[in-house]
Design a protein around this motif. Structure first.
Motif, PDB file in Angstrom:
ATOM      1  N   SER A   1       0.832  -1.198   0.000  1.00 50.55           N
ATOM      2  CA  SER A   1       0.000   0.000   0.000  1.00 50.55           C
ATOM      3  C   SER A   1       0.871   1.253   0.000  1.00 50.55           C
ATOM      4  N   SER A   2       0.262   2.384  -0.321  1.00 49.65           N
ATOM      5  CA  SER A   2       0.974   3.661  -0.247  1.00 49.65           C
ATOM      6  C   SER A   2       1.499   3.870   1.172  1.00 49.65           C
ATOM      7  N   GLY A   3       2.723   4.334   1.273  1.00 50.62           N
ATOM      8  CA  GLY A   3       3.282   4.638   2.587  1.00 50.62           C
ATOM      9  C   GLY A   3       3.940   3.473   3.283  1.00 50.62           C
ATOM     10  N   THR A   4       4.063   2.322   2.600  1.00 54.03           N
ATOM     11  CA  THR A   4       4.716   1.179   3.252  1.00 54.03           C
ATOM     12  C   THR A   4       6.230   1.224   3.099  1.00 54.03           C
TER      13      THR A   4
ATOM     14  N   CYS B   1       6.767  -1.025  -7.572  1.00 54.81           N
ATOM     15  CA  CYS B   1       5.428  -0.694  -8.071  1.00 54.81           C
ATOM     16  C   CYS B   1       4.759   0.393  -7.222  1.00 54.81           C
ATOM     17  N   PRO B   2       3.950   1.258  -7.829  1.00 60.08           N
ATOM     18  CA  PRO B   2       3.207   2.255  -7.052  1.00 60.08           C
ATOM     19  C   PRO B   2       2.261   1.569  -6.064  1.00 60.08           C
ATOM     20  N   GLY B   3       2.034   2.221  -4.937  1.00 57.30           N
ATOM     21  CA  GLY B   3       1.161   1.639  -3.925  1.00 57.30           C
ATOM     22  C   GLY B   3      -0.293   2.040  -4.066  1.00 57.30           C
ATOM     23  N   SER B   4      -0.539   3.211  -4.657  1.00 58.03           N
ATOM     24  CA  SER B   4      -1.910   3.700  -4.772  1.00 58.03           C
ATOM     25  C   SER B   4      -2.724   2.847  -5.730  1.00 58.03           C
ATOM     26  N   ASP B   5      -3.971   2.581  -5.364  1.00 59.75           N
ATOM     27  CA  ASP B   5      -4.882   1.848  -6.249  1.00 59.75           C
ATOM     28  C   ASP B   5      -5.059   2.560  -7.583  1.00 59.75           C
ATOM     29  N   ASP B   6      -4.875   3.881  -7.594  1.00 55.69           N
ATOM     30  CA  ASP B   6      -5.036   4.630  -8.845  1.00 55.69           C
ATOM     31  C   ASP B   6      -3.986   4.230  -9.877  1.00 55.69           C
TER      32      ASP B   6
ATOM     33  N   LEU C   1     -15.868   8.120  -1.740  1.00 58.10           N
ATOM     34  CA  LEU C   1     -15.499   6.932  -0.967  1.00 58.10           C
ATOM     35  C   LEU C   1     -14.233   7.178  -0.167  1.00 58.10           C
ATOM     36  N   SER C   2     -13.270   7.849  -0.776  1.00 58.78           N
ATOM     37  CA  SER C   2     -12.032   8.171  -0.063  1.00 58.78           C
ATOM     38  C   SER C   2     -12.318   9.083   1.127  1.00 58.78           C
TER      39      SER C   2
ATOM     40  N   GLY D   1     -11.622   7.715   4.836  1.00 60.66           N
ATOM     41  CA  GLY D   1     -10.269   8.172   5.120  1.00 60.66           C
ATOM     42  C   GLY D   1      -9.235   7.516   4.228  1.00 60.66           C
ATOM     43  N   GLY D   2      -9.651   7.178   3.005  1.00 57.11           N
ATOM     44  CA  GLY D   2      -8.739   6.571   2.043  1.00 57.11           C
ATOM     45  C   GLY D   2      -8.511   5.088   2.248  1.00 57.11           C
ATOM     46  N   ARG D   3      -9.272   4.453   3.146  1.00 58.86           N
ATOM     47  CA  ARG D   3      -9.024   3.041   3.476  1.00 58.86           C
ATOM     48  C   ARG D   3      -9.921   2.070   2.725  1.00 58.86           C
TER      49      ARG D   3
END
Length: 718
Positions: free
Chosen positions: A17-20, A81-86, A679-680, A684-686
């Motif tokens: 995930s983002s921020g890992t 790889c990017p962490g964001s689902d986007d 939804l974000s 809270g983005g989760r």
């Protein structure tokens, strides 16, 4: 760099995930491998992997990045790889061409929705997974909780190889139960002290080693037999068992790192070199015609291109995996997808934007080349006499769409060229020039995904653009039988125009019987079917056109003109100008003139008769409905459900999945316009969601009335 053989190459994706801390881990690996002399940071914007201007602007990965580390006689190819689902497209591409996934877990948060989404792809592609719990020095780091979540979600396959002596700011040591040693670091990290396990940790370490030995033995019959005989395994035997468990996805080892302080990174690289399967040990790839291809360096050459980038002063950089054979600089290859020839002028191994030229790469390796003339992402290049074609990357459906236009209309063509180039770099940016909507629609994985596209166009290409609310591709249909006739007559000196058409229209459903008689307005009309034509419409649904003319009232040569007029009206429906669908038209009578009748007359008569009949046939507007799946923490379930119901959603079901709630619903596309943002905000983005087209359904009466009014007003304005 030396030429590595297939059994010395290991291809690894870095996920999370983002921020890992994926990019920070990559930086530490590059440093430990001697590729760089000084570690950069995401904050400073000087890392190897995040080198595009947009990544420096936003502070996290937008594109997947290839780099490699030479370690203990092996070449470890990584794709960060990017962490964001986007930006999930980068992870999808990477997993298709790598053999193992490192899944980073933030020690503070444990399993996040991004973890679950990316793990699904590792399941889909049957890739080995190693969990790495990172950021163990965080104030709120909780290793035991993270492991507990992993076991709760992925079961007994989760096996600890390391655990930290302490978590939080004092973190500086791990116990390694494969080596049965303690690794301890000085504050600057790097090379650890390797010590005996202290007495206070021996009982826990021995228990975890017993679990590791048993798990390793499970995946090899000979090891299981030895384990039963002797009750233990040697370190090398454990490695062999772990490797078998990884390949079969029967084991998910757990490692610890503190990437920012360069702690346990060397040990992780050592494990990857010693234990992770090389590319020749993994399942073979299959061509589009079902032929298995082994990574055999002695076979004919075959390259698959999985990524492209456009970089300043260079142009297109094309990344490939050598599927079989060897590729050398100067090789002439055939593009199996486009039929063209390509010369590989230069070969590179890459570390972010740094390219090191090499003379040769062998089967299983990953490399890059530049300035290919006609090769695109997803293409295959083959050596002489080979016709391999690979087409195994499947990207997720878009979730967010906007109409896009250049602020200056004269830049429209330039924008079109840029969008084509952008799509080649990231296929999850989907571009459609909609004739129906008269808009260019760009779709992506979320609002941030499209915001990134806008940033790049405006900052890199210096072209101002704007996003607009996209129109909805409605459809029109009918609900009852209707009849109409229309006479087109025009006389203006010389030859005139004359054509008269009588027809019935009715809703079409698959398998409905042929018409024999219609009762309408107190009259009975007998039908004699002479010819039937069925058309699958490009926009969905069908048009069935029946010629039931008797007595020669309309000559057969005019029937195609009548059909053309009807089709033209279906392309611009009478209600809102949307495409019409699922209609059966029966032309049963009419009149013609021996001199003045011609094709244009009957085309206009057919179009107008159809339009009149359509308006009297209980016309209805259909809207696109999407299947939507939302993965949300249980705390936010009520708010998410309430929001969906406010979007005219029909809740189809719900269940729990790996600690999250999965909500299934059918939702009109009209209501999904800003859903990713909402939804974000709610979660809270989760939370995350996916959507896929399901069907066209009737809009509610109040919505139809509103649409008709809006269309009428737009026609008045025009």
């Amino acid at each position: 760099m030396k030429i590595y053989q297939t059994n010395e190459i290991k291809n690894i994706s870095i996920l999370g995930s983002s921020g890992t801390g994926k990019t920070t881990l990559a930086e530490a690996m590059l440093y430990e491998g001697g590729v760089i002399k000084r570690r950069g940071t995401v904050r400073a914007g000087n890392t190897v992997c995040d080198y595009f201007p947009v990544e420096k602007e936003y502070g996290y990965s937008v594109f997947s990045t290839v780099f490699s580390v030479e370690w203990n006689g092996f070449k470890l190819n990584f794709i960060d790889c990017p962490g964001s689902d986007d930006f999930i497209g980068g992870a999808v591409s990477a997993l298709n061409v790598t053999d193992t996934a490192l899944m980073l877990i933030n020690a503070q948060y444990g399993i996040e929705v991004g973890t679950i989404n990316q793990f699904r792809y590792t399941e889909q592609f049957r890739k080995p997974v190693i969990f790495i719990i990172n950021q163990l020095d965080n104030d709120k780091a909780d290793y035991d909780s993270a492991v507990s979540q992993l076991k709760e979600n992925y079961g007994s396959k989760v096996v600890q190889i390391q655990y930290p002596v302490t978590c939080g700011p004092s973190f500086n040591a791990v116990i390694d139960v494969l080596k049965m040693k303690m690794y301890r670091w000085k504050p600057e990290g790097g090379v650890p002290e390797i010590l005996d396990i202290p007495d206070s940790e021996k009982e826990k370490a021995e228990a975890l080693q017993s679990a590791l030995v048993e798990a390793a033995a499970e995946h090899d019959d000979s090891l299981m037999e030895k384990f039963f005989d002797q009750g233990t395994l040697t370190e090398d035997e454990m490695r062999a068992g772990i490797r078998s468990g990884l390949i079969s996805r029967g084991m998910f080892p757990v490692f610890c790192v503190c990437a920012e302080r360069d702690m346990c990174v060397r040990r992780t690289l050592e494990f990857l070199g010693n234990v992770v399967p090389s590319t020749d040990k993994m399942p073979k790839f299959v061509t589009t015609d079902g032929h298995e291809v082994s990574p055999d360096p002695n076979a004919p050459t075959s390259l698959f291109f999985f990524k492209t980038t456009n970089e300043p002063h260079i142009g297109q950089v094309s990344y490939f995996k050598v599927m079989s054979g060897k590729v050398k600089s100067g090789d002439d290859l055939q593009n199996a997808d486009r039929g063209s020839k390509e010369r590989i002028a230069q070969l590179f191994v890459v570390d972010g934007q740094t390219r090191t030229e090499v003379t040769e790469l062998v089967a299983g390796d990953i490399g890059a080349t530049v300035k290919l003339k006609d090769t695109r992402l997803g293409n295959t290049l083959n050596g002489k006499g080979l016709d391999n074609k690979f087409d195994f990357i499947r990207y997720p459906e878009p979730k967010y769409r906007r109409a896009i236009k250049a602020v200056n209309e004269s830049d429209a063509e330039k924008l079109s060229e840029i969008l084509v180039r952008m799509h080649e770099e990231d296929p999850t940016w989907v571009v459609e020039l909609s004739k129906e909507l008269k808009q260019t629609i760009v779709s992506g994985q979320g609002e941030f995904h499209l915001r990134t596209l806008k940033w790049r166009i405006e900052n890199n290409d210096k072209l101002n653009i704007e996003y607009l609310e996209p129109k909805i591709p409605y459809r029109e249909t009918i609900t009852k039988l209707s009849r109409a006739d229309y006479r087109h007559k025009k006389q203006s000196g010389g030859a005139g125009q004359f054509g008269e058409v009588h027809l019935f229209i009715e809703p079409y459903t698959e398998g409905m019987p042929m018409p024999t008689v219609y009762k309408f307005g107190g009259q009975e009309f007998k039908m004699s079917v002479r010819d039937t034509q069925e058309y699958d419409l490009d926009w969905g649904g069908k048009l069935v056109f029946i010629n039931s003319i008797v007595g020669g009232s309309i000559d057969a040569r005019f029937m195609p003109a009548i059909l053309k007029g009807i089709m033209a009206r279906m392309e611009q429906g009478p209600l809102t100008g949307s495409y019409a669908r699922d209609v059966r038209v029966v032309v049963y009578d009419g009149k013609m003139h021996p001199v003045d009748s011609n094709e244009i007359s009957f085309m206009l008569a057919g179009r107008n008769a159809f339009s009149t009949a359509f308006k009297n046939a209980g016309p209805k507007i259909l809207e696109p409905i999407y299947d939507v799946e939302v993965l949300v923490p249980s705390d936010f379930m009520g708010d998410v459900m309430s929001d969906l119901q406010g979007r005219r959603a029909i809740i189809m079901g719900m269940n729990s999945e790996k600690g999250y709630e999965k909500l299934m619903a059918k939702v009109p596309l009209k209501e999904m316009s800003s859903y990713s943002t909402s939804l974000s905000s709610i979660s809270g983005g989760r939370a995350s969601f996916s959507m896929k087209f399901a069907s066209y359904e009737l809009v509610p009466p109040d919505v139809q009335e509103k649409l008709l009014k809006e269309y009428a007003e737009s026609q008045t304005d025009d």
